[in-house]
Design a protein around this motif. Sequence first.
Motif, PDB file in Angstrom:
ATOM      1  N   UNK A 152       0.852  -1.189   0.000  1.00 20.66           N
ATOM      2  CA  UNK A 152       0.000   0.000   0.000  1.00 20.66           C
ATOM      3  C   UNK A 152       0.890   1.242   0.000  1.00 20.66           C
ATOM      4  N   UNK A 153       0.811   2.021  -1.053  1.00 20.01           N
ATOM      5  CA  UNK A 153       1.684   3.183  -1.234  1.00 20.01           C
ATOM      6  C   UNK A 153       1.573   4.146  -0.055  1.00 20.01           C
ATOM      7  N   UNK A 154       2.733   4.557   0.463  1.00 19.22           N
ATOM      8  CA  UNK A 154       2.780   5.511   1.564  1.00 19.22           C
ATOM      9  C   UNK A 154       4.136   6.209   1.550  1.00 19.22           C
ATOM     10  N   UNK A 155       4.233   7.384   2.159  1.00 16.00           N
ATOM     11  CA  UNK A 155       5.518   8.087   2.219  1.00 16.00           C
ATOM     12  C   UNK A 155       6.564   7.229   2.911  1.00 16.00           C
ATOM     13  N   UNK A 156       7.743   7.174   2.330  1.00 14.97           N
ATOM     14  CA  UNK A 156       8.795   6.303   2.847  1.00 14.97           C
ATOM     15  C   UNK A 156      10.077   7.094   3.048  1.00 14.97           C
ATOM     16  N   UNK A 157      11.145   6.399   3.371  1.00 16.37           N
ATOM     17  CA  UNK A 157      12.442   7.039   3.512  1.00 16.37           C
ATOM     18  C   UNK A 157      12.923   7.092   4.946  1.00 16.37           C
ATOM     19  N   UNK A 158      13.980   7.874   5.172  1.00 19.29           N
ATOM     20  CA  UNK A 158      14.568   7.997   6.499  1.00 19.29           C
ATOM     21  C   UNK A 158      13.678   8.847   7.397  1.00 19.29           C
ATOM     22  N   UNK A 159      13.504   8.404   8.633  1.00 19.94           N
ATOM     23  CA  UNK A 159      12.723   9.143   9.622  1.00 19.94           C
ATOM     24  C   UNK A 159      13.559   9.211  10.896  1.00 19.94           C
ATOM     25  N   UNK A 160      14.035  10.401  11.226  1.00 23.35           N
ATOM     26  CA  UNK A 160      14.979  10.538  12.329  1.00 23.35           C
ATOM     27  C   UNK A 160      14.381  10.126  13.666  1.00 23.35           C
TER      28      UNK A 160
ATOM     29  N   UNK B  89      17.310   1.403   6.441  1.00 26.46           N
ATOM     30  CA  UNK B  89      17.476   2.854   6.581  1.00 26.46           C
ATOM     31  C   UNK B  89      16.575   3.659   5.653  1.00 26.46           C
ATOM     32  N   UNK B  90      16.023   3.023   4.633  1.00 26.43           N
ATOM     33  CA  UNK B  90      15.139   3.718   3.694  1.00 26.43           C
ATOM     34  C   UNK B  90      13.667   3.381   3.908  1.00 26.43           C
ATOM     35  N   UNK B  91      13.392   2.557   4.894  1.00 28.20           N
ATOM     36  CA  UNK B  91      12.012   2.182   5.206  1.00 28.20           C
ATOM     37  C   UNK B  91      11.793   2.369   6.698  1.00 28.20           C
ATOM     38  N   UNK B  92      11.566   3.622   7.077  1.00 34.35           N
ATOM     39  CA  UNK B  92      11.454   3.966   8.490  1.00 34.35           C
ATOM     40  C   UNK B  92      10.151   4.693   8.799  1.00 34.35           C
ATOM     41  N   UNK B  93       9.151   4.444   7.974  1.00 33.65           N
ATOM     42  CA  UNK B  93       7.827   4.980   8.245  1.00 33.65           C
ATOM     43  C   UNK B  93       7.115   4.062   9.234  1.00 33.65           C
ATOM     44  N   UNK B  94       6.155   4.602   9.967  1.00 32.17           N
ATOM     45  CA  UNK B  94       5.340   3.772  10.839  1.00 32.17           C
ATOM     46  C   UNK B  94       4.668   2.664  10.033  1.00 32.17           C
TER      47      UNK B  94
END
Length: 202
Positions: free
Chosen positions: A41-49, A65-70
């Motif tokens: 399911x498409x959602x904003x992804x990437x680094x999340x500090x 490190x590139x999949x740090x979304x809830x």
Amino acid sequence: MNIMVLAFPIIFGYLVWFAGAIQIDCDKTDQIHEDQIHHCCKHPDGHNQIMADCAKEHGFKLPNSNEQSMMDLTAGHAIAGTCFAKCVFDKLNFMKDDNLDMEAVKKSLLEKHSDDPEYVNEMIRAFNHCHGKAEENAAKFMSNPIFKHMTKDFCEPKSAVIMACVIRQFFHNCPPFRWAKTEECENLLQFSRNCTDSIATL
């Protein structure tokens, strides 16, 4: 032996139950990889500090490190990380007087994802759904005497209950146009429909 080590399977079972889904065997499960559902399911992804910092602080494993979304977590994974979830919600100021602050949730989502209003609306609906339900479930769960034996490895579970519920609601209600048309994702979706409550995140 640490009492929480012995008690964790029981705790995890209770938490998954309160998240609204029970893991069961149904048909063939060897081709079902729930830990890959975040690709569906498409959602904003990437680094999340914030996610990265809390994961490091509490020894919680994120996909990479590139999949740090809830939404890169499964419901079962999130609900097991009580200290991680509490850390994330505290840093986001999502909790106020030990309750979910929906105004803070909306503000954060609108500020960070203004370029994807559909995602914002989906997440707000998910948090709204889990608002009262999570509090009720957490209160029931916390009435269990086992919580008297909490250690540094286990924190107040309300944030984890909410996080797991939100993840499940997001994927369970994923609009068709956001659902990936890959074979694995289609199989996962069909499996969840045929085997009710067999996948915690759907």
